[in-house]
Motif scaffolding. Structure first.
Motif, PDB file in Angstrom:
ATOM      1  N   ASP A  73       2.459   3.080 -16.059  1.00 15.53           N
ATOM      2  CA  ASP A  73       3.061   2.903 -14.737  1.00 15.53           C
ATOM      3  C   ASP A  73       1.962   3.213 -13.742  1.00 15.53           C
ATOM      4  N   ASN A  74       1.355   2.186 -13.197  1.00 15.32           N
ATOM      5  CA  ASN A  74       0.231   2.400 -12.288  1.00 15.32           C
ATOM      6  C   ASN A  74       0.666   3.106 -11.003  1.00 15.32           C
ATOM      7  N   ALA A  75       1.866   2.862 -10.580  1.00 18.43           N
ATOM      8  CA  ALA A  75       2.340   3.494  -9.348  1.00 18.43           C
ATOM      9  C   ALA A  75       2.483   5.004  -9.527  1.00 18.43           C
ATOM     10  N   GLU A  76       2.903   5.401 -10.717  1.00 16.95           N
ATOM     11  CA  GLU A  76       3.092   6.825 -10.993  1.00 16.95           C
ATOM     12  C   GLU A  76       1.895   7.440 -11.707  1.00 16.95           C
ATOM     13  N   ASN A  77       0.911   6.599 -12.057  1.00 18.58           N
ATOM     14  CA  ASN A  77      -0.263   7.075 -12.798  1.00 18.58           C
ATOM     15  C   ASN A  77       0.135   7.802 -14.077  1.00 18.58           C
ATOM     16  N   THR A  78       1.014   7.176 -14.820  1.00 17.76           N
ATOM     17  CA  THR A  78       1.436   7.759 -16.093  1.00 17.76           C
ATOM     18  C   THR A  78       1.308   6.738 -17.216  1.00 17.76           C
ATOM     19  N   VAL A  79       1.074   7.256 -18.398  1.00 15.66           N
ATOM     20  CA  VAL A  79       1.034   6.446 -19.608  1.00 15.66           C
ATOM     21  C   VAL A  79       1.995   7.079 -20.608  1.00 15.66           C
ATOM     22  N   THR A  80       2.784   6.257 -21.236  1.00 22.30           N
ATOM     23  CA  THR A  80       3.807   6.745 -22.160  1.00 22.30           C
ATOM     24  C   THR A  80       3.610   6.140 -23.540  1.00 22.30           C
ATOM     25  N   LEU A  81       3.780   6.961 -24.557  1.00 24.68           N
ATOM     26  CA  LEU A  81       3.736   6.491 -25.939  1.00 24.68           C
ATOM     27  C   LEU A  81       5.105   6.725 -26.556  1.00 24.68           C
ATOM     28  N   GLN A  82       5.822   5.658 -26.795  1.00 24.98           N
ATOM     29  CA  GLN A  82       7.120   5.736 -27.451  1.00 24.98           C
ATOM     30  C   GLN A  82       6.901   5.600 -28.949  1.00 24.98           C
ATOM     31  N   MET A  83       7.352   6.592 -29.692  1.00 26.90           N
ATOM     32  CA  MET A  83       7.116   6.631 -31.131  1.00 26.90           C
ATOM     33  C   MET A  83       8.453   6.549 -31.865  1.00 26.90           C
ATOM     34  N   ASN A  84       8.651   5.470 -32.578  1.00 28.84           N
ATOM     35  CA  ASN A  84       9.876   5.251 -33.341  1.00 28.84           C
ATOM     36  C   ASN A  84       9.583   5.239 -34.833  1.00 28.84           C
ATOM     37  N   SER A  85      10.632   5.362 -35.618  1.00 31.91           N
ATOM     38  CA  SER A  85      10.502   5.332 -37.080  1.00 31.91           C
ATOM     39  C   SER A  85       9.401   6.277 -37.558  1.00 31.91           C
ATOM     40  N   LEU A  86       9.433   7.475 -37.041  1.00 32.85           N
ATOM     41  CA  LEU A  86       8.371   8.443 -37.340  1.00 32.85           C
ATOM     42  C   LEU A  86       8.378   8.837 -38.811  1.00 32.85           C
ATOM     43  N   LYS A  87       7.178   9.079 -39.304  1.00 36.34           N
ATOM     44  CA  LYS A  87       6.968   9.455 -40.703  1.00 36.34           C
ATOM     45  C   LYS A  87       6.294  10.820 -40.762  1.00 36.34           C
ATOM     46  N   PRO A  88       6.445  11.522 -41.862  1.00 31.86           N
ATOM     47  CA  PRO A  88       5.759  12.819 -41.979  1.00 31.86           C
ATOM     48  C   PRO A  88       4.256  12.720 -41.735  1.00 31.86           C
ATOM     49  N   GLU A  89       3.650  11.611 -42.097  1.00 31.22           N
ATOM     50  CA  GLU A  89       2.203  11.465 -41.880  1.00 31.22           C
ATOM     51  C   GLU A  89       1.823  11.270 -40.419  1.00 31.22           C
ATOM     52  N   ASP A  90       2.814  11.140 -39.549  1.00 33.67           N
ATOM     53  CA  ASP A  90       2.539  11.102 -38.108  1.00 33.67           C
ATOM     54  C   ASP A  90       2.405  12.509 -37.520  1.00 33.67           C
ATOM     55  N   THR A  91       2.684  13.501 -38.318  1.00 34.52           N
ATOM     56  CA  THR A  91       2.570  14.893 -37.851  1.00 34.52           C
ATOM     57  C   THR A  91       1.135  15.205 -37.462  1.00 34.52           C
ATOM     58  N   ALA A  92       0.952  15.656 -36.231  1.00 37.51           N
ATOM     59  CA  ALA A  92      -0.396  15.922 -35.717  1.00 37.51           C
ATOM     60  C   ALA A  92      -0.287  16.481 -34.301  1.00 37.51           C
ATOM     61  N   ILE A  93      -1.427  16.911 -33.788  1.00 33.68           N
ATOM     62  CA  ILE A  93      -1.545  17.184 -32.355  1.00 33.68           C
ATOM     63  C   ILE A  93      -2.014  15.895 -31.692  1.00 33.68           C
ATOM     64  N   TYR A  94      -1.307  15.470 -30.684  1.00 35.26           N
ATOM     65  CA  TYR A  94      -1.617  14.222 -29.986  1.00 35.26           C
ATOM     66  C   TYR A  94      -2.271  14.543 -28.650  1.00 35.26           C
ATOM     67  N   TYR A  95      -3.390  13.883 -28.392  1.00 39.24           N
ATOM     68  CA  TYR A  95      -4.173  14.125 -27.188  1.00 39.24           C
ATOM     69  C   TYR A  95      -4.236  12.873 -26.322  1.00 39.24           C
ATOM     70  N   CYS A  96      -3.890  13.023 -25.075  1.00 44.52           N
ATOM     71  CA  CYS A  96      -4.115  11.964 -24.107  1.00 44.52           C
ATOM     72  C   CYS A  96      -5.618  11.934 -23.790  1.00 44.52           C
ATOM     73  N   ALA A  97      -6.164  10.740 -23.653  1.00 45.59           N
ATOM     74  CA  ALA A  97      -7.609  10.634 -23.455  1.00 45.59           C
ATOM     75  C   ALA A  97      -7.934   9.435 -22.575  1.00 45.59           C
ATOM     76  N   VAL A  98      -9.038   9.516 -21.865  1.00 41.85           N
ATOM     77  CA  VAL A  98      -9.435   8.417 -20.992  1.00 41.85           C
ATOM     78  C   VAL A  98     -10.939   8.216 -21.030  1.00 41.85           C
ATOM     79  N   ARG A  99     -11.315   6.955 -20.935  1.00 48.24           N
ATOM     80  CA  ARG A  99     -12.717   6.593 -20.746  1.00 48.24           C
ATOM     81  C   ARG A  99     -12.745   5.692 -19.515  1.00 48.24           C
ATOM     82  N   THR A 100     -13.408   6.139 -18.492  1.00 49.95           N
ATOM     83  CA  THR A 100     -13.387   5.411 -17.230  1.00 49.95           C
ATOM     84  C   THR A 100     -14.335   4.207 -17.273  1.00 49.95           C
TER      85      THR A 100
END
Length: 125
Positions: A73-100
């Protein structure tokens, strides 16, 4: 000053859904690649998904294709990750990251310039 503030995540059973959000400031989203990396215990950090600021094109690692959806959402300057059908192997620490002034391939191959603090995702029954 670049800031990436992540929110969301938590504990969910296999097959469930979670959402991660990243509130960004201090840089121009329209010319940047912004996305999510994750690091599971004992494993290296890996790129999960990215969205191009230039044209909104999404990119996903093969293991999450069809299950995760990234949006911005450029107006709100937000990025969203919707995660469905999650599996045990998705277990982790998730980091938002940017490269300008970059595209998503550069974010994945050359790494991020800036990182959020990380949000835990735990998929367990």
């Amino acid at each position: 000053q670049v800031q990436l503030v992540g929110s969301g995540g938590g504990l969910v059973q296999p097959g469930g859904s979670l959402r991660l959000s990243c509130a960004a400031s201090g840089f121009t989203m329209a010319t940047s690649a912004i996305g999510w990396f994750r690091q599971a215990p004992g494993k290296e950090r890996e790129g999960v998904s990215c969205i191009s600021g230039r044209d909104g094109s999404p990119y996903y690692v093969d293991s999450v294709k069809g299950r995760f959806t990234i949006s911005r959402d450029n107006a709100e300057n937000t990025v969203t990750l919707q995660m469905n059908s999650l599996k045990p192997e998705d277990t982790a620490i998730y980091y938002c990251a940017v490269r300008t002034v970059s595209r998503c391939l550069a974010l994945f191959f050359h790494g991020a310039e800036f990182w959020g603090k990380g949000n835990a995702v735990n998929v367990s029954s």
